[in-house]
Scaffold this motif. Sequence first.
Motif, short mmCIF file in Angstrom:
data_model
loop_
_atom_site.label_atom_id
_atom_site.label_comp_id
_atom_site.label_asym_id
_atom_site.label_seq_id
_atom_site.Cartn_x
_atom_site.Cartn_y
_atom_site.Cartn_z
N ILE A 38 0.84 -1.20 0.00
CA ILE A 38 0.00 0.00 0.00
C ILE A 38 0.87 1.25 0.00
CG2 ILE A 38 -1.66 1.33 1.36
CD1 ILE A 38 -2.86 -1.32 2.27
N PHE A 39 1.96 1.22 0.75
CA PHE A 39 2.86 2.37 0.81
C PHE A 39 3.47 2.64 -0.57
CE2 PHE A 39 7.14 4.15 1.41
CZ PHE A 39 6.82 5.31 2.09
N LYS A 40 3.91 1.58 -1.25
CA LYS A 40 4.56 1.74 -2.55
C LYS A 40 3.58 2.15 -3.65
CE LYS A 40 8.37 -1.52 -1.80
NZ LYS A 40 8.98 -2.80 -2.23
N LYS A 41 2.38 1.59 -3.62
CA LYS A 41 1.45 1.79 -4.74
C LYS A 41 0.47 2.94 -4.51
CE LYS A 41 1.56 -2.92 -6.54
NZ LYS A 41 0.76 -4.09 -6.97
N VAL A 42 0.29 3.37 -3.27
CA VAL A 42 -0.68 4.42 -2.99
C VAL A 42 -0.02 5.66 -2.38
CG1 VAL A 42 -2.79 5.02 -1.75
CG2 VAL A 42 -2.52 2.72 -2.68
N VAL A 43 0.68 5.45 -1.29
CA VAL A 43 1.23 6.59 -0.55
C VAL A 43 2.32 7.30 -1.35
CG1 VAL A 43 2.39 7.32 1.56
CG2 VAL A 43 0.65 5.52 1.65
N VAL A 44 3.25 6.52 -1.91
CA VAL A 44 4.38 7.13 -2.65
C VAL A 44 3.89 7.91 -3.87
CG1 VAL A 44 6.46 6.63 -3.99
CG2 VAL A 44 6.09 5.47 -1.81
N PRO A 45 2.98 7.36 -4.71
CA PRO A 45 2.47 8.19 -5.82
C PRO A 45 1.79 9.48 -5.37
CG PRO A 45 1.98 5.88 -6.22
CD PRO A 45 2.50 5.98 -4.83
N ILE A 46 1.01 9.41 -4.27
CA ILE A 46 0.35 10.62 -3.77
C ILE A 46 1.38 11.64 -3.30
CG2 ILE A 46 -1.13 11.52 -1.93
CD1 ILE A 46 -2.76 8.95 -2.12
N LEU A 47 2.41 11.16 -2.63
CA LEU A 47 3.47 12.06 -2.17
C LEU A 47 4.20 12.70 -3.35
CD1 LEU A 47 5.01 10.07 0.84
CD2 LEU A 47 3.56 12.11 0.93
N SER A 48 4.43 11.92 -4.42
CA SER A 48 5.10 12.48 -5.60
C SER A 48 4.25 13.55 -6.26
CB SER A 48 5.43 11.36 -6.59
OG SER A 48 4.25 10.82 -7.17
N ILE A 49 2.92 13.34 -6.28
CA ILE A 49 2.02 14.35 -6.85
C ILE A 49 2.06 15.63 -6.02
CG2 ILE A 49 -0.41 14.90 -7.30
CD1 ILE A 49 -0.83 11.94 -7.97
N LEU A 50 2.02 15.46 -4.69
CA LEU A 50 2.07 16.63 -3.80
C LEU A 50 3.41 17.36 -3.94
CD1 LEU A 50 0.41 15.15 -0.59
CD2 LEU A 50 -0.62 16.69 -2.27
N LEU A 51 4.50 16.60 -4.10
CA LEU A 51 5.81 17.22 -4.29
C LEU A 51 5.85 18.01 -5.60
CD1 LEU A 51 8.79 17.58 -3.48
CD2 LEU A 51 9.28 15.43 -4.68
N PHE A 52 5.28 17.42 -6.65
CA PHE A 52 5.25 18.11 -7.95
C PHE A 52 4.46 19.41 -7.86
CE2 PHE A 52 2.74 18.83 -11.84
CZ PHE A 52 3.78 19.09 -12.74
N ILE A 53 3.27 19.34 -7.21
CA ILE A 53 2.45 20.55 -7.07
C ILE A 53 3.17 21.60 -6.22
CG2 ILE A 53 0.28 21.44 -6.12
CD1 ILE A 53 -1.02 18.78 -6.88
N GLY A 54 3.86 21.15 -5.16
CA GLY A 54 4.58 22.09 -4.30
C GLY A 54 5.71 22.79 -5.05
N LEU A 55 6.51 22.03 -5.80
CA LEU A 55 7.59 22.63 -6.57
C LEU A 55 7.04 23.57 -7.64
CD1 LEU A 55 9.94 19.52 -7.02
CD2 LEU A 55 10.31 21.51 -5.55
N TRP A 56 5.93 23.15 -8.26
CA TRP A 56 5.28 24.00 -9.27
C TRP A 56 4.85 25.34 -8.65
CZ3 TRP A 56 0.06 22.30 -11.93
CH2 TRP A 56 -0.35 23.32 -12.81
N HIS A 57 4.22 25.25 -7.46
CA HIS A 57 3.75 26.47 -6.79
C HIS A 57 4.92 27.39 -6.43
CE1 HIS A 57 1.36 29.04 -4.15
NE2 HIS A 57 2.30 28.90 -3.22
N VAL A 58 5.99 26.81 -5.90
CA VAL A 58 7.15 27.62 -5.52
C VAL A 58 7.78 28.26 -6.75
CG1 VAL A 58 9.48 27.50 -4.57
CG2 VAL A 58 7.61 26.28 -3.44
N GLY A 59 7.93 27.47 -7.83
CA GLY A 59 8.51 28.01 -9.06
C GLY A 59 7.66 29.11 -9.66
#
Length: 368
Positions: A38-59
């Motif tokens: 569950i961590f690999k298939k659900v949590v990690v993808p969600i975290l990567s999406i949040l990281l992408f959105i965060g970097l996008w917002h900062v940039g």
Amino acid sequence: MKQSVTVSKTADLKVSSALKILVSRLNIKAPKFNPNTIFKKVVVPILSILLFIGLWHVGARSLYNIEADFKIEKALADQGQAAADSMAACIASGDISCQPNTLPSPAQVWDSFNTLIADHQVISADKLAFKDKTAALNEKRIAEGKDPITYTGRPSFVDQIFTSLKTVFAGFLLAFMIAVPIGIVIGLSQTLRNSFNWLIQVFKPVSPVVWLLLVFMIVKTMTKDSNQDSAFIISFISVGLCAMWATLVNTAMGVSSVDKDYINVAKVLKLKPLQKVFKVILPSSLPLIFTGLRITLSVAWMVLIAIELLAQSPGLGSFVWEEFQNGANDSNSKIIVAMFVIGIIGFLLDRIMLTIQNMVSFNKNAAT
């Protein structure tokens, strides 16, 4: 009363036994709770999406500040301190007229997406009202042998998505109808492969712009006195010609690499040429053919945007170009929305092709 209760319990036991037998035969197992999976298939993808959105917002925020500072400094250099202070106050107030026009933030893109959906609902309502208004008149015109009156208003973003899908599927079908038969014929003969290899190598890397111009010359001449939508015809033919080469090469390669034992069996069974192709060669070549078709569909979707832009076809390519030319404060946000839509649709098309490939390809374990 006791007899009815006994009968009811007996029926329940029979149903329960039948269900247990059915479950055992279907080999249905209860899903196991695995935190690591569950961590690999659900949590990690969600975290990567949040990281992408965060970097996008900062940039986006950083670019916004750079553009804002530039506008203030320019106002200071051109008109003095009062103008610079006025510009700074205007930017801080959020007034659209003076906001920096740079990379939009995720929130702005989401707002533009909602705006495009609301715009589509308004246009759909206008189309429905127009259809109801002209229904009686169109019935009369059709009865008189005249063309019905059609809605000529601007298409919505959703309408342009469907136009692009229609164009890409027409182009993909054209590529399939050209590339697969020619690939089979070339793959069956080493002489033909050597003879036509130069043509494939020369035309495969040709730019979609060049194909568009060539198709434009031919279609404009052929449809000079026609009322057909030439933009759609030009677009889908150009897409098909640009994208067909991967299928052509993979089909020829798949046919030429069929196991010689299969060919010898076909000779022993005295199969006719068409029977040999459909019963022996094509089933063995399907994996490579579908790999080519997946590449063809991906290429078709990529080149479609540029071709629609140049051919003035009312699809996503035209939408992106119009927003770029428009230069409004929310144009950049709408272009980013189109970018995400293009990427998601391209991913879904590839998944659909992969699913079809898995359904029709020969499975070695199927015989067990």
